[in-house]
Design an enzyme around this catalytic site. Structure first.
Site, PDB file in Angstrom:
ATOM      1  N   SER A  57      -0.125   0.755   3.674  1.00 32.51           N
ATOM      2  CA  SER A  57      -1.517   1.034   3.370  1.00 32.51           C
ATOM      3  C   SER A  57      -1.726   2.542   3.347  1.00 32.51           C
ATOM      4  O   SER A  57      -1.162   3.272   4.177  1.00 32.51           O
ATOM      5  CB  SER A  57      -2.436   0.424   4.438  1.00 32.51           C
ATOM      6  OG  SER A  57      -2.289  -0.976   4.505  1.00 32.51           O
ATOM      7  N   THR A 109      -6.027  -0.185   4.518  1.00 33.77           N
ATOM      8  CA  THR A 109      -7.037   0.661   3.885  1.00 33.77           C
ATOM      9  C   THR A 109      -8.350  -0.090   3.753  1.00 33.77           C
ATOM     10  O   THR A 109      -9.426   0.516   3.835  1.00 33.77           O
ATOM     11  CB  THR A 109      -6.550   1.112   2.490  1.00 33.77           C
ATOM     12  OG1 THR A 109      -5.202   1.591   2.602  1.00 33.77           O
ATOM     13  CG2 THR A 109      -7.424   2.216   1.926  1.00 33.77           C
ATOM     14  N   ALA A 110      -8.276  -1.394   3.542  1.00 29.45           N
ATOM     15  CA  ALA A 110      -9.495  -2.194   3.422  1.00 29.45           C
ATOM     16  C   ALA A 110     -10.370  -2.047   4.667  1.00 29.45           C
ATOM     17  O   ALA A 110     -11.589  -1.899   4.572  1.00 29.45           O
ATOM     18  CB  ALA A 110      -9.133  -3.662   3.190  1.00 29.45           C
ATOM     19  N   HIS A 147      -5.539  -9.211  -1.331  1.00 29.94           N
ATOM     20  CA  HIS A 147      -4.650 -10.043  -2.134  1.00 29.94           C
ATOM     21  C   HIS A 147      -5.445 -11.084  -2.929  1.00 29.94           C
ATOM     22  O   HIS A 147      -6.588 -10.864  -3.292  1.00 29.94           O
ATOM     23  CB  HIS A 147      -3.548 -10.645  -1.271  1.00 29.94           C
ATOM     24  CG  HIS A 147      -2.681  -9.597  -0.610  1.00 29.94           C
ATOM     25  ND1 HIS A 147      -2.098  -8.579  -1.324  1.00 29.94           N
ATOM     26  CD2 HIS A 147      -2.322  -9.405   0.686  1.00 29.94           C
ATOM     27  CE1 HIS A 147      -1.402  -7.804  -0.490  1.00 29.94           C
ATOM     28  NE2 HIS A 147      -1.539  -8.275   0.732  1.00 29.94           N
TER      29      HIS A 147
END
Length: 274
Positions: A57, A109-110, A147
């Protein structure tokens, strides 16, 4: 020279490395071992410098910047789309900030971008592929989907609360960089350059031979219908994956600078590419 190549067991990563797995590119003397793990595990391994090259990430990169350098390709970027927060019923962002949200890992990162969007919030870490069901069953009030869940949540009767890619585009006018590929600095400058060329050729070969690469990627699509798998791969393997370009590099710097201002990282961020 053995190169352990870490990536997620997902259709988009499989698409990128189909040409390597199928022997369709000149490996320039490297022998590749594909190591498939979920992104949170790869992030944790990167802290130890475990693999020679790996997907991580972007959030994780500043924590491993002394061990790894960014490759100029292999990024997962969403231009106006990205990870999605879902719930069983629509809710406001103010309400979202008050509930516990199931997330796929603190180093993703989300998670970082969701903090930027709504501030600090209560969360619970779950495997990324368990979050959708947790929200459907009522075990979690809201869930952060990465995803293929980004494409299937509506079929489960869930409502979108926030698309982080949309939010980021409105904030910055830039695509949202999520995952990156990195290589270990101790390989040395010449080896890094040669390795980067091989991996870039694999991505390019997949894009030029889409039907063959997609047939391989379907093995990693977790039952996703072919048209949705194709759409998902198209979202995250594109011209920005082949090469960041000026826009992609600007997006990386913008995200990490904003995160740095939040006090996210222990040391100043150095954005360096092979």
């Amino acid at each position: 020279m053995l190169i352990r190549l870490g990536h997620s067991p997902d259709a988009d990563d499989a698409f990128m490395f189909w040409a390597l797995a199928a022997g369709r590119v000149d490996t320039r003397g490297f022998e590749f071992e594909h190591v498939l793990r979920d992104i949170q595990t790869l992030n944790e391994w990167a802290l130890e410098g475990k693999l020679e090259t790996t997907a991580i990430s972007l959030h994780t990169y500043p924590f491993v910047q002394d061990k790894y350098v960014l490759l100029p390709h292999g990024a997962s970027m969403g231009a106006g789309y990205g990870p999605i927060v879902v719930a069983r019923e629509p809710m406001t962002l103010d309400r979202l900030a008050e509930v516990e949200i199931a997330i796929p890992g603190r180093m993703t990162t989300a998670f970082l971008v969701l903090r930027m969007a709504i501030g600090d919030f209560a969360y619970r870490e779950l495997p990324f592929d368990a979050i959708l069901e947790a929200v459907v069953s009522g075990d979690a009030e809201a869930g952060l989907l990465i995803h293929e869940g980004q494409l299937t949540y509506q079929s489960e009767g869930l409502a979108k609360v926030l698309d982080l890619g949309e939010w980021w585009l409105l904030e910055t006018g830039l695509p949202l960089p999520l995952g990156v590929n990195v290589a270990r600095r101790d390989l040395g400058e010449e080896t890094l350059s040669r390795l980067s060329d091989v991996l870039a050729e694999s991505i390019r070969c997949g894009l030029e031979n889409r039907s063959e690469a997609m047939a391989y990627a379907m093995e990693f699509s977790r039952g996703l219908e072919p048209h949705l798998a194709d759409r998902f791969v198209g979202m995250y393997v594109n011209e920005l994956t082949e090469d960041y370009g000026d826009e992609g590099r600007q997006a990386v710097r913008e995200l990490l600078q904003r995160a740095e201002k939040l006090g996210t990282f222990p040391d100043p961020v150095r954005v360096e590419f092979v």
